[in-house]
Scaffold this active site. Structure first.
Site, PDB file in Angstrom:
ATOM      1  N   GLY A   1      29.836  51.533  43.807  1.00 29.93           N
ATOM      2  CA  GLY A   1      30.187  50.122  43.731  1.00 29.93           C
ATOM      3  C   GLY A   1      31.508  49.969  43.013  1.00 29.93           C
TER       4      GLY A   1
ATOM      5  CB  CYS B   1      39.226  45.689  39.105  1.00 33.07           C
ATOM      6  SG  CYS B   1      39.069  47.263  38.223  1.00 33.07           S
TER       7      CYS B   1
ATOM      8  NE  ARG C   1      21.850  48.572  46.952  1.00 32.06           N
ATOM      9  CZ  ARG C   1      22.825  48.314  46.112  1.00 32.06           C
ATOM     10  NH1 ARG C   1      23.285  47.095  45.977  1.00 32.06           N
ATOM     11  NH2 ARG C   1      23.380  49.279  45.410  1.00 32.06           N
TER      12      ARG C   1
ATOM     13  CE1 TYR D   1      19.975  37.154  44.303  1.00 32.68           C
ATOM     14  CE2 TYR D   1      20.431  39.489  44.558  1.00 32.68           C
ATOM     15  CZ  TYR D   1      20.753  38.259  44.017  1.00 32.68           C
ATOM     16  OH  TYR D   1      21.832  38.129  43.183  1.00 32.68           O
TER      17      TYR D   1
ATOM     18  CB  CYS E   1      34.935  47.192  31.107  1.00 30.83           C
ATOM     19  SG  CYS E   1      35.861  46.474  32.502  1.00 30.83           S
TER      20      CYS E   1
ATOM     21  CB  CYS F   1      34.726  52.172  37.398  1.00 27.85           C
ATOM     22  SG  CYS F   1      33.563  50.920  36.822  1.00 27.85           S
TER      23      CYS F   1
HETATM   24  C1  LIG Z   1      30.875  42.500  41.186  1.00 25.52           C
HETATM   25  C2  LIG Z   1      29.562  43.011  41.713  1.00 25.52           C
HETATM   26  C3  LIG Z   1      28.932  42.350  42.751  1.00 25.52           C
HETATM   27  C4  LIG Z   1      27.732  42.848  43.275  1.00 25.52           C
HETATM   28  N1  LIG Z   1      27.181  42.256  44.372  1.00 25.52           N
HETATM   29  C5  LIG Z   1      26.134  42.852  45.001  1.00 25.52           C
HETATM   30  C6  LIG Z   1      25.688  42.399  46.279  1.00 25.52           C
HETATM   31  O1  LIG Z   1      26.265  41.493  46.888  1.00 25.52           O
HETATM   32  N2  LIG Z   1      24.613  43.030  46.818  1.00 25.52           N
HETATM   33  C7  LIG Z   1      23.987  44.076  46.205  1.00 25.52           C
HETATM   34  O2  LIG Z   1      23.025  44.619  46.748  1.00 25.52           O
HETATM   35  N3  LIG Z   1      24.416  44.540  45.007  1.00 25.52           N
HETATM   36  C8  LIG Z   1      25.483  43.976  44.418  1.00 25.52           C
HETATM   37  N4  LIG Z   1      25.981  44.521  43.259  1.00 25.52           N
HETATM   38  C9  LIG Z   1      25.403  45.767  42.736  1.00 25.52           C
HETATM   39  C10 LIG Z   1      26.177  46.979  43.297  1.00 25.52           C
HETATM   40  O3  LIG Z   1      25.971  47.115  44.675  1.00 25.52           O
HETATM   41  C11 LIG Z   1      25.765  48.290  42.610  1.00 25.52           C
HETATM   42  O4  LIG Z   1      24.428  48.546  42.886  1.00 25.52           O
HETATM   43  C12 LIG Z   1      25.960  48.253  41.097  1.00 25.52           C
HETATM   44  O5  LIG Z   1      27.240  47.779  40.786  1.00 25.52           O
HETATM   45  C13 LIG Z   1      25.770  49.629  40.469  1.00 25.52           C
HETATM   46  O6  LIG Z   1      26.577  50.586  41.082  1.00 25.52           O
HETATM   47  P1  LIG Z   1      28.003  51.053  40.462  1.00 25.52           P
HETATM   48  O7  LIG Z   1      27.746  51.564  39.085  1.00 25.52           O
HETATM   49  O8  LIG Z   1      28.477  52.103  41.413  1.00 25.52           O
HETATM   50  O9  LIG Z   1      28.870  49.845  40.436  1.00 25.52           O
HETATM   51  C14 LIG Z   1      27.152  44.004  42.713  1.00 25.52           C
HETATM   52  C15 LIG Z   1      27.781  44.637  41.643  1.00 25.52           C
HETATM   53  C16 LIG Z   1      28.980  44.168  41.158  1.00 25.52           C
HETATM   54  C17 LIG Z   1      29.658  44.916  40.045  1.00 25.52           C
HETATM   55  S1  SF4 Z   2      36.321  45.497  35.973  1.00 24.22           S
HETATM   56 FE1  SF4 Z   2      34.490  46.254  36.999  1.00 24.22          FE
HETATM   57  S2  SF4 Z   2      35.262  47.718  38.489  1.00 24.22           S
HETATM   58 FE2  SF4 Z   2      36.931  47.353  37.081  1.00 24.22          FE
HETATM   59  S3  SF4 Z   2      36.757  48.962  35.525  1.00 24.22           S
HETATM   60 FE3  SF4 Z   2      35.586  47.213  34.739  1.00 24.22          FE
HETATM   61  S4  SF4 Z   2      33.496  47.524  35.494  1.00 24.22           S
HETATM   62 FE4  SF4 Z   2      34.819  48.901  36.648  1.00 24.22          FE
END
Ligand SMILES: Cc1cc2nc3c(=O)[nH]c(=O)nc-3n(C[C@H](O)[C@H](O)[C@H](O)COP(=O)(O)O)c2cc1C
Ligand code: SF4
Length: 652
Positions: free
Chosen positions: A324, A366, A225, A178, A351, A348
């Site tokens: 996340g 979800c 970030r 961004y 998926c 999670c």
């Molecule tokens: C539905 C969704 C929306 C997201 N929106 C943002 C956001 O608004 N800002 C951001 O920095 N990252 C966003 N991300 C990235 C997450 O913050 C995170 O870095 C990413 O999902 C990987 O981490 P996880 O495996 O724990 O989900 C988003 C991810 C998902 C799945």
């Molecule tokens: S929908 Fe998103 S949060 Fe829910 S189990 Fe699948 S990857 Fe994980």
């Protein structure tokens, strides 16, 4: 939260600037599409974050909020804080998080080139340079000097409003390609002025924003970030990111949150199912070393188990761990982990059903946790009279539905024709790299036992058998049947579904897979992974392969398919018939070809197996049809169907 914990580092307090967080679990920012069209906070949004904060994370980061909506919106609906009228809603949101004992943090954001004129009332996006975004099919306009200066002020103004709303911390979204990241990246910043030209000048805008925001928020902590690697040629690399992290801390950032990727490499941001757990922790470790204690580092990315989070802190990869999607699937992850109840965490699976919903401009959801996005609603009504329910089918929708019914007080019998539970989950998990789905199956099996559901495997759910239970409600989750196609199963011709389900062996080869949908592509990959030569035949064009698959997963699946030396793709080609071991094909322009095969796998689609619905209607038994028995879909569709159906039942 319990002081005795199996994960003492993860659940120890940590300093963030002048704040002390109760533990080291941070909820990562995740957009929800739950704001209203003007960017204001809604009750659904407040409920969503209240529920996440109640789960015990030390800090909850609210999704990306736009600092300038005319050019900065990243999607059609996005939370914003670029006007004073929006402060009151944010005050309710920040208070809801703080009331649950978590630190409320807001992420500030401007999309730059990663947006579309569709989201900007037709306006052209703006960016450091006019570098085309193929993802958004648009070329932005380069900002002039005064506009860049004004944007620094707009970040600071939004931060001041966030303070007025009661947020205790701010995160700048400098990751994922961004605007802030675009200035830092040599790939997107092609300027030669005070905002770009070399590494020092590419840092000028992010550093100026850090300084001005820091001045606006007083002694509240500021998290930056950062994408530690962009994974595009000429993009930010780990060395440049480490130097930038040091400079940003020197400018005033109190912590660095280490993510990766940009829009063109979404697979390195919202990692698809194939991606290994914790793979970005190496990036975090590198930045943490470079910072040498000057500021704490937040690690993120497919961190699913408390043990991995604990180890990441112990090994010095990160000081805090951001979760996340894990907190969408189970907001109580922190509380359960702290109490050592790891097996109770709903896992999670990456998926990305949640991402697919956002891509379709729906509210967040979800696959496994149907309350996500609707936490303001009551769940299924609790029955104190213990009525009887029968669930027909032990796939994901049936298992999840049986658990929901049992949790709501029903006495539940689940009938599954096969000798084991799993159904569609087992089928979906069989292709390469999809075994995380089995985490969810195993979770559901455990929950069925814990909630006392009477599971009867090897028991086909026929109408008489169901009615013998005298149920007050029947959930029809009987899945799907092979659709009749031009070529019928028989001889070497087998439904791909039967192979994926483990009901028929795979091979011998060479194997012809007929169907270019997600199932066909995955079956081709599976067969190739098991060593067979594969001909993937589809009537559609090559561009339409797996077209209904989730975007991020699809891209990686197709890359693997196209690169696989044992897979030959025959697009715009029809399987006319199979004679013995010969498949007769008609290609573009009517070109005929004959291929010798050991097996032909049909992936021509399925149709709902909904016959029981008619029988239940005839018997006058209240029932609902869910999942593939209703219409073809993913695991998340079946599970969410179950929630809708059970929640919709009239009160006792
Ligand atoms: C539905 C969704 C929306 C997201 N929106 C943002 C956001 O608004 N800002 C951001 O920095 N990252 C966003 N991300 C990235 C997450 O913050 C995170 O870095 C990413 O999902 C990987 O981490 P996880 O495996 O724990 O989900 C988003 C991810 C998902 C799945
Ligand atoms: S929908 Fe998103 S949060 Fe829910 S189990 Fe699948 S990857 Fe994980």
């Amino acid at each position: 939260m319990s002081r005795m914990t199996a994960f003492p580092l993860l659940f120890s307090p940590v300093r963030l600037g002048r704040l002390t967080l109760a533990n080291r679990v941070v909820m990562a920012a995740m957009e929800t599409n739950l704001a209203d069209p003007s960017g204001a906070v809604t009750e659904a949004l407040v409920a969503h974050y209240r529920r996440r904060a109640a789960g015990g994370a030390g800090m909850v980061t609210v999704e990306y909020a736009c600092v300038e909506q005319r050019h900065g919106r990243g999607s059609s609906i996005q939370l914003a804080l670029d006007e004073d009228r929006l402060v009151a809603g944010h005050a309710r949101l920040a208070a809801a998080i703080a009331d649950q004992g978590a630190v409320a943090c807001l992420q500030l954001h401007h999309a730059g080139r990663q947006t579309s004129p569709r989201f900007l009332d037709g306006r052209q996006p703006v960016a450091p340079s006019a570098h085309e975004s193929w993802m958004f099919r648009t070329t932005p306009r380069a900002l002039d000097d005064a506009e860049v200066e004004a944007l620094v002020g707009q970040f600071a103004d939004a931060a001041a409003r966030a303070v007025a709303a009661g947020y205790a911390a701010i995160e700048l979204h400098g990751a994922h390609g961004y605007l802030l990241g675009q200035f830092l990246s040599p790939w997107t910043n092609r300027r030669d002025d005070r905002w770009g030209g070399d590494a020092q000048r590419r840092l000028a805008f992010p550093s100026a924003v850090v300084r001005r925001v820091k001045a606006a928020i007083g002694d509240r902590p500021l998290v930056y970030r950062l994408s530690a690697e962009e994974f595009v040629p000429g993009g930010i690399d780990p060395d440049e990111a480490a130097a930038a992290a040091c400079a940003l801390v020197a400018a005033g950032a109190d912590a660095i949150h280490v993510s990766t990727g940009i829009a063109e490499r979404l697979d390195t941001n919202v990692d698809p199912i194939a991606t290994a757990e914790g793979w970005r922790l190496g990036h975090a470790r590198r930045i943490r070393r470079a910072l040498a204690g000057a500021a704490p580092v937040i690690g993120v990315g497919v961190i699913r188990s408390p043990a991995m989070a604990e180890a990441a802190i112990a090994e010095g990869s990160a000081d805090l761990i951001a979760l996340g999607r894990a907190l969408l699937a189970d907001p109580d992850w922190p509380r359960k982990a702290a109490a050592g109840r790891v097996a109770a965490i709903r896992p999670c699976t990456s998926c990305n059903w949640c991402i697919q919903r956002l891509g379709q401009h729906g509210g967040i959801g979800c696959a496994e946790n149907p309350a996500v996005g609707r936490d303001q609603l009551d769940g299924p009504a609790i029955r104190t009279n213990r009525p009887r329910a029968v669930v027909a089918g032990g796939g994901p929708g049936g298992m999840a539905g049986a658990v929901l019914l049992a949790e709501a007080g029903w006495r539940v019998t689940l009938l599954e024709a096969s000798v084991r539970l799993g159904g569609g989950i087992d089928v979906s998990a069989r292709p390469p790299f999809k075994d995380k789905l089995l985490w969810y199956r195993d979770h559901l099996v455990r929950r069925l036992a814990e909630t006392g559901v009477d599971v009867q495997c090897g028991t086909p759910a026929d109408a008489a058998g169901i009615l013998a239970h005298d149920p007050a409600f029947v959930l029809v989750a009987t899945g799907s049947l092979e659709r009749d196609g031009e070529v019928a199963p028989g001889g070497i011709v087998v439904p791909a579904y039967d192979v994926l389900a483990g009901d028929r062996p795979l091979g011998p080869g060479p194997i012809l897979v007929y169907g270019g949908g997600e199932t066909g592509c995955e079956t081709a990959e599976l067969a190739a992974a098991e060593g067979w030569t594969v001909h993937l035949v589809t009537r559609s064009t090559a561009r339409q392969l797996a077209r209904s698959a989730e975007l991020v997963y699809r891209r990686t699946l197709l890359q693997r398919l196209h690169a696989h030396p044992r897979i030959e793709l025959l697009a715009e080609t029809r399987l006319a018939r199979v004679e013995g071991d010969q498949a007769l094909l008609e290609g573009p322009g009517g070109a005929r070809r004959r291929i010798a095969c050991g097996q032909v796998l049909l992936a021509q689609g399925r149709r709902p197996a909904d016959g029981l619905a008619t029988a239940m209607a005839a018997a006058g038994v209240p029932h609902a049809v869910i999942g593939d028995a209703r219409r073809g879909g993913r695991i998340g569709d079946a599970v969410n169907d179950a929630w809708d159906a059970i929640r919709g039942l009239p009160p006792a």
